[in-house]
Design an enzyme around this catalytic site. Structure first.
Site, PDB file in Angstrom:
ATOM      1  N   LYS A  49       1.090  -3.871  -5.647  1.00 32.70           N
ATOM      2  CA  LYS A  49       0.337  -2.683  -6.104  1.00 32.70           C
ATOM      3  C   LYS A  49       0.665  -1.506  -5.201  1.00 32.70           C
ATOM      4  O   LYS A  49       1.070  -1.678  -4.045  1.00 32.70           O
ATOM      5  CB  LYS A  49      -1.182  -2.940  -6.113  1.00 32.70           C
ATOM      6  CG  LYS A  49      -1.827  -3.219  -4.745  1.00 32.70           C
ATOM      7  CD  LYS A  49      -2.246  -1.989  -3.957  1.00 32.70           C
ATOM      8  CE  LYS A  49      -2.866  -2.391  -2.610  1.00 32.70           C
ATOM      9  NZ  LYS A  49      -2.834  -1.406  -1.571  1.00 32.70           N
ATOM     10  N   PRO A  78       7.366  -6.731   0.715  1.00 26.98           N
ATOM     11  CA  PRO A  78       7.261  -6.711   2.179  1.00 26.98           C
ATOM     12  C   PRO A  78       5.853  -7.090   2.640  1.00 26.98           C
ATOM     13  O   PRO A  78       4.868  -6.815   1.953  1.00 26.98           O
ATOM     14  CB  PRO A  78       7.574  -5.256   2.548  1.00 26.98           C
ATOM     15  CG  PRO A  78       8.191  -4.641   1.357  1.00 26.98           C
ATOM     16  CD  PRO A  78       7.793  -5.439   0.158  1.00 26.98           C
ATOM     17  N   GLY A 116       0.966  -2.719   2.986  1.00 27.83           N
ATOM     18  CA  GLY A 116       0.105  -1.871   2.146  1.00 27.83           C
ATOM     19  C   GLY A 116       0.339  -2.073   0.666  1.00 27.83           C
ATOM     20  O   GLY A 116      -0.114  -1.280  -0.158  1.00 27.83           O
ATOM     21  N   SER A 137      -2.289 -10.743  -1.326  1.00 21.47           N
ATOM     22  CA  SER A 137      -3.346 -10.772  -2.348  1.00 21.47           C
ATOM     23  C   SER A 137      -2.757 -11.032  -3.726  1.00 21.47           C
ATOM     24  O   SER A 137      -3.366 -11.720  -4.556  1.00 21.47           O
ATOM     25  CB  SER A 137      -4.101  -9.442  -2.375  1.00 21.47           C
ATOM     26  OG  SER A 137      -4.643  -9.167  -1.106  1.00 21.47           O
ATOM     27  N   ASP A 147      -8.472  -7.179  -1.781  1.00 18.38           N
ATOM     28  CA  ASP A 147      -7.562  -6.683  -2.820  1.00 18.38           C
ATOM     29  C   ASP A 147      -7.295  -7.719  -3.907  1.00 18.38           C
ATOM     30  O   ASP A 147      -6.644  -7.412  -4.915  1.00 18.38           O
ATOM     31  CB  ASP A 147      -6.203  -6.297  -2.198  1.00 18.38           C
ATOM     32  CG  ASP A 147      -6.233  -4.901  -1.583  1.00 18.38           C
ATOM     33  OD1 ASP A 147      -7.120  -4.107  -1.960  1.00 18.38           O
ATOM     34  OD2 ASP A 147      -5.365  -4.630  -0.732  1.00 18.38           O
TER      35      ASP A 147
HETATM   36  O1  C5P Z   1     -10.921  -8.443   2.851  1.00 20.87           O
HETATM   37  P1  C5P Z   1      -9.703  -8.472   3.712  1.00 20.87           P
HETATM   38  O2  C5P Z   1      -9.598  -9.737   4.502  1.00 20.87           O
HETATM   39  O3  C5P Z   1      -8.453  -8.151   2.975  1.00 20.87           O
HETATM   40  O4  C5P Z   1      -9.893  -7.284   4.747  1.00 20.87           O
HETATM   41  C1  C5P Z   1      -9.154  -7.216   5.936  1.00 20.87           C
HETATM   42  C2  C5P Z   1      -9.883  -6.302   6.909  1.00 20.87           C
HETATM   43  O5  C5P Z   1      -9.808  -4.949   6.440  1.00 20.87           O
HETATM   44  C3  C5P Z   1     -11.354  -6.580   7.055  1.00 20.87           C
HETATM   45  O6  C5P Z   1     -11.582  -7.518   8.051  1.00 20.87           O
HETATM   46  C4  C5P Z   1     -11.902  -5.215   7.448  1.00 20.87           C
HETATM   47  O7  C5P Z   1     -11.676  -4.983   8.821  1.00 20.87           O
HETATM   48  C5  C5P Z   1     -11.022  -4.268   6.698  1.00 20.87           C
HETATM   49  N1  C5P Z   1     -11.602  -3.825   5.401  1.00 20.87           N
HETATM   50  C6  C5P Z   1     -12.651  -2.911   5.411  1.00 20.87           C
HETATM   51  N2  C5P Z   1     -13.177  -2.478   4.226  1.00 20.87           N
HETATM   52  C7  C5P Z   1     -12.657  -2.909   3.051  1.00 20.87           C
HETATM   53  C8  C5P Z   1     -11.590  -3.823   3.036  1.00 20.87           C
HETATM   54  C9  C5P Z   1     -11.070  -4.261   4.234  1.00 20.87           C
HETATM   55  O8  C5P Z   1     -13.125  -2.498   6.472  1.00 20.87           O
HETATM   56  N3  C5P Z   1     -13.173  -2.441   1.913  1.00 20.87           N
END
Ligand code: C5P
Length: 283
Positions: free
Chosen positions: A8, A92, A96, A101, A134
């Site tokens: 994405k 990659p 980002g 995901s 994500d």
């Molecule tokens: O949910 P995920 O494990 O992908 O998120 C990785 C990190 O990104 C989280 O631990 C958090 O620090 C940050 N995050 C956030 N707010 C979001 C998504 C991710 O602060 N909406």
């Protein structure tokens, strides 16, 4: 079972507030592109499923999002096979582009079919939420508004098909570390999300492209920010309708309505960068 797991890009990324649970409330317009990992998901009997990928440094155990997705599916549904998962990485990593995901979302779809569970997209997305912020969007795909942690999804009119050039500068960015640098009260410039939604409604690719904006770009270290800006400048110079960083970066993308211009941008960036891709939007 063979599947593609699509990357994405963020057409917009806005951070609205820091939450009590440590996450941030976001508002993002997301778009699927054709750059994809290739997965096989095979049921196995009498043993735990295993995981393999062509990237040596990816964790090949329960820490891998694809494995976590298979386990989350079995927990949620109360049944479902053990599976061997193989991943050929083309997206990659730490870039980002939601590569991990996307793999997790593909595994959820595969598990749904293999178990004959017949879960709807929304139900699979809700399971994905436990695996990563994500993942729900990656289950849904297409053009969508993602809010809350990323799990509140609204499908949007599709972005008119266009060519996308992606370039990942050779440094990783840690998503949690970048979030930690954000002071929401100090965000001065934000994306014009209503303007992007209106442009999507009107089928106006150029209108979307000139409103691409990612607030994470403004908290990057100056030398990283200059590199991102340099890539954007090449994309725009070659004729991109707009360019921005995706997610927590460092991948930069440009949107093109003209294939020759996109190819020229790809060729120029390839002179300086290893990870450059020419693909398309996917709806
Ligand atoms: O949910 P995920 O494990 O992908 O998120 C990785 C990190 O990104 C989280 O631990 C958090 O620090 C940050 N995050 C956030 N707010 C979001 C998504 C991710 O602060 N909406």
């Amino acid at each position: 079972m063979e599947l593609s797991a699509y990357a994405k890009i963020n057409l917009t990324l806005d951070i609205l507030r820091k939450r009590e649970d440590g996450y941030h409330d976001l508002q993002m317009v997301m778009q699927t592109v054709t750059l994809a990992d290739a997965l096989t998901v095979e049921p196995v009997e009498g043993r735990e499923g295993a995981m393999a990928s062509d990237l040596r440094y990816l964790p090949a155990d329960g820490r891998n999002l694809a494995q976590m997705a298979a386990a989350a599916f079995r927990n949620a549904v109360g049944e479902g096979p053990q599976v061997d998962i193989t991943i050929q990485k083309h997206i990659p990593v730490c870039a980002g582009l939601a590569g991990g995901s996307a793999d997790a979302a593909a595994v959820l779809k595969a598990m749904n079919q293999l178990a004959g569970a017949g879960l709807a997209v929304r139900e699979l997305a809700a399971i994905g939420e436990k695996v990563g912020s994500d993942v729900p969007y990656c289950v849904l795909g297409g053009t969508a508004l993602a809010e809350g942690r990323g799990e509140r999804l609204t499908p949007l009119p599709p972005l008119p098909n266009c060519h996308v050039v992606l370039c990942k500068p050779p440094f990783p960015i840690s998503t949690p570390q970048l979030f930690a640098k954000v002071n929401v009260r100090k965000i001065v410039c934000r994306p014009d999300t209503p303007g992007v939604l209106a442009a999507l409604e009107a089928g106006d690719l150029a209108g979307v492209a000139r409103r691409l904006y990612n607030v994470f770009e403004d908290v990057l270290e100056p030398r990283r920010k200059s590199e991102i800006d340099a890539v954007k400048a090449v994309l725009i110079d070659c004729g991109a309708l707009g360019a921005s960083m995706s997610g927590s970066g460092p991948t930069v993308f440009g949107l093109f309505d003209d294939l020759d211009a996109a190819q020229a941008a790809y060729d120029r960036l390839k002179e300086s960068y290893q990870q450059v891709f020419l693909c398309e939007t996917l709806n």
